[in-house]
Write a protein that holds these residues in place. Sequence first.
Motif, short mmCIF file in Angstrom:
data_model
loop_
_atom_site.label_atom_id
_atom_site.label_comp_id
_atom_site.label_asym_id
_atom_site.label_seq_id
_atom_site.Cartn_x
_atom_site.Cartn_y
_atom_site.Cartn_z
N ALA A 207 1.65 9.18 -6.22
CA ALA A 207 2.11 10.56 -6.05
C ALA A 207 3.16 10.92 -7.10
CB ALA A 207 2.69 10.74 -4.64
N ILE A 208 4.08 10.00 -7.35
CA ILE A 208 5.09 10.23 -8.39
C ILE A 208 4.41 10.43 -9.74
CG2 ILE A 208 7.02 9.18 -9.65
CD1 ILE A 208 7.63 7.59 -7.06
N ALA B 293 4.65 -2.63 -7.01
CA ALA B 293 3.74 -2.32 -5.90
C ALA B 293 2.52 -3.24 -5.90
CB ALA B 293 3.29 -0.86 -5.98
N LEU B 294 2.10 -3.68 -7.10
CA LEU B 294 0.86 -4.47 -7.19
C LEU B 294 1.10 -5.98 -7.26
CD1 LEU B 294 -1.08 -2.24 -9.75
CD2 LEU B 294 -1.63 -2.55 -7.33
N ILE B 295 2.21 -6.40 -7.88
CA ILE B 295 2.44 -7.84 -8.10
C ILE B 295 3.73 -8.31 -7.42
CG2 ILE B 295 2.78 -9.65 -9.83
CD1 ILE B 295 1.18 -8.01 -11.79
N TYR B 296 4.86 -7.71 -7.79
CA TYR B 296 6.16 -8.16 -7.28
C TYR B 296 6.59 -7.30 -6.10
CZ TYR B 296 5.95 -10.20 -11.95
OH TYR B 296 5.53 -10.86 -13.09
N THR B 297 5.86 -7.41 -5.00
CA THR B 297 6.11 -6.53 -3.85
C THR B 297 7.49 -6.71 -3.24
OG1 THR B 297 4.98 -8.16 -2.44
CG2 THR B 297 3.66 -6.33 -3.29
N ASP B 298 8.11 -7.86 -3.47
CA ASP B 298 9.45 -8.10 -2.92
C ASP B 298 10.53 -7.32 -3.68
OD1 ASP B 298 8.72 -9.87 -5.07
OD2 ASP B 298 10.61 -10.93 -4.73
N LYS B 299 10.17 -6.75 -4.82
CA LYS B 299 11.13 -6.01 -5.63
C LYS B 299 11.00 -4.49 -5.46
CE LYS B 299 11.41 -9.54 -9.27
NZ LYS B 299 11.24 -9.80 -10.73
N VAL B 300 10.12 -4.05 -4.57
CA VAL B 300 9.93 -2.61 -4.35
C VAL B 300 11.23 -1.98 -3.86
CG1 VAL B 300 8.77 -0.89 -2.92
CG2 VAL B 300 7.46 -2.79 -3.88
N THR C 284 14.19 3.61 -2.44
CA THR C 284 15.21 4.61 -2.77
C THR C 284 14.99 5.17 -4.17
OG1 THR C 284 16.84 3.49 -1.36
CG2 THR C 284 17.69 5.04 -3.00
N ASN C 285 14.78 4.28 -5.12
CA ASN C 285 14.52 4.72 -6.50
C ASN C 285 13.23 5.53 -6.58
OD1 ASN C 285 16.83 3.43 -7.35
ND2 ASN C 285 15.77 1.63 -8.16
N MET C 286 12.23 5.11 -5.83
CA MET C 286 10.95 5.80 -5.87
C MET C 286 11.05 7.20 -5.29
SD MET C 286 8.56 2.57 -4.79
CE MET C 286 7.00 3.40 -4.98
N LEU C 287 11.74 7.35 -4.18
CA LEU C 287 11.92 8.67 -3.56
C LEU C 287 12.75 9.58 -4.47
CD1 LEU C 287 12.50 7.63 0.16
CD2 LEU C 287 10.49 8.78 -0.79
N TYR C 288 13.73 8.99 -5.14
CA TYR C 288 14.53 9.78 -6.09
C TYR C 288 13.66 10.27 -7.24
CZ TYR C 288 18.03 10.89 -9.65
OH TYR C 288 18.77 11.52 -10.61
N ALA C 289 12.79 9.38 -7.75
CA ALA C 289 11.89 9.76 -8.84
C ALA C 289 10.92 10.86 -8.39
CB ALA C 289 11.10 8.54 -9.33
N LEU C 290 10.44 10.77 -7.15
CA LEU C 290 9.53 11.80 -6.63
C LEU C 290 10.25 13.14 -6.50
CD1 LEU C 290 6.77 12.54 -5.45
CD2 LEU C 290 7.61 11.82 -3.21
N VAL D 204 0.82 -1.21 0.00
CA VAL D 204 0.00 0.00 0.00
C VAL D 204 0.85 1.26 0.00
CG1 VAL D 204 -1.76 1.32 1.24
CG2 VAL D 204 -1.92 -1.18 1.13
N PHE D 205 1.90 1.30 0.82
CA PHE D 205 2.74 2.49 0.87
C PHE D 205 3.43 2.74 -0.48
CE2 PHE D 205 6.81 4.66 1.75
CZ PHE D 205 6.31 5.82 2.31
#
Length: 254
Positions: free
Chosen positions: A143-144, A213-220, A223-229, A135-136
Amino acid sequence: MNTKAISRNLYILYTLAHLKKKANIRGTFLGYLWWIIEPMMLIALYSYVVGMIFGHRGVDQILMIAIGVTLWKWWSSSLSTATTSFRRYKGIVCQVKMPLPILPTSEVFGESYMFCFAYLLLQTVLLFLGYIPDVFALVLTFAITMVSVSALSLFLAMLNVFVRDTAFLVGFGLRILFYITPIIYPASRVPESFRFLIELNPFAHLIGFYNNALIYTDKVNYTNMLYALFVSSLALFILNRVCRRITPQIIRNV
């Protein structure tokens, strides 16, 4: 900008997005259902092409196509309408004193209304199949998406004021981008010599964030997401400043 001005701008943004939502379904028989029917037809088509012709099958592959097609419908509709927003709302641009970035941003929010209906169906199917989302990571990815698509929409809207061919180029470019974005095929199947196209494609990264986020949650990868944001927020901030600075030129040329 004071609190009163922020509240006023948010109200304008909500009003324009709400009107956009109502305009999308006005005069149609099925209304909101079109936002579900069209992606489902495309999902069935691409799943057939990938499964029967190329031999790539499996539930995960079909779900990735479903996620990608649903998202692409949202993004392409947002960018297409936002690109012409300054010209289409010429009366508002020339007569109403408000921050111009609100107009293309409202198109993105308006399309997001419609996207929610297709997403709810998609999420229901994923839960039924046993895929529990992170979910997070999902909220962060959303948001990104909103920030990055709003930034790109604002850029295209400004460009379209001075280069009137932009709207035509966006339509053509979105068709090309769809096929060079790993939607109907996994990124792993792209030859090494062409991987740079995926690395340079922001939509490819967004697709990857959603798949994880929806299927392969173990690959989240937060760091990359915060950088993209951070990068997308910086881009939106800079483009907002540029838009405010060239507002007189936009009004003269719209």
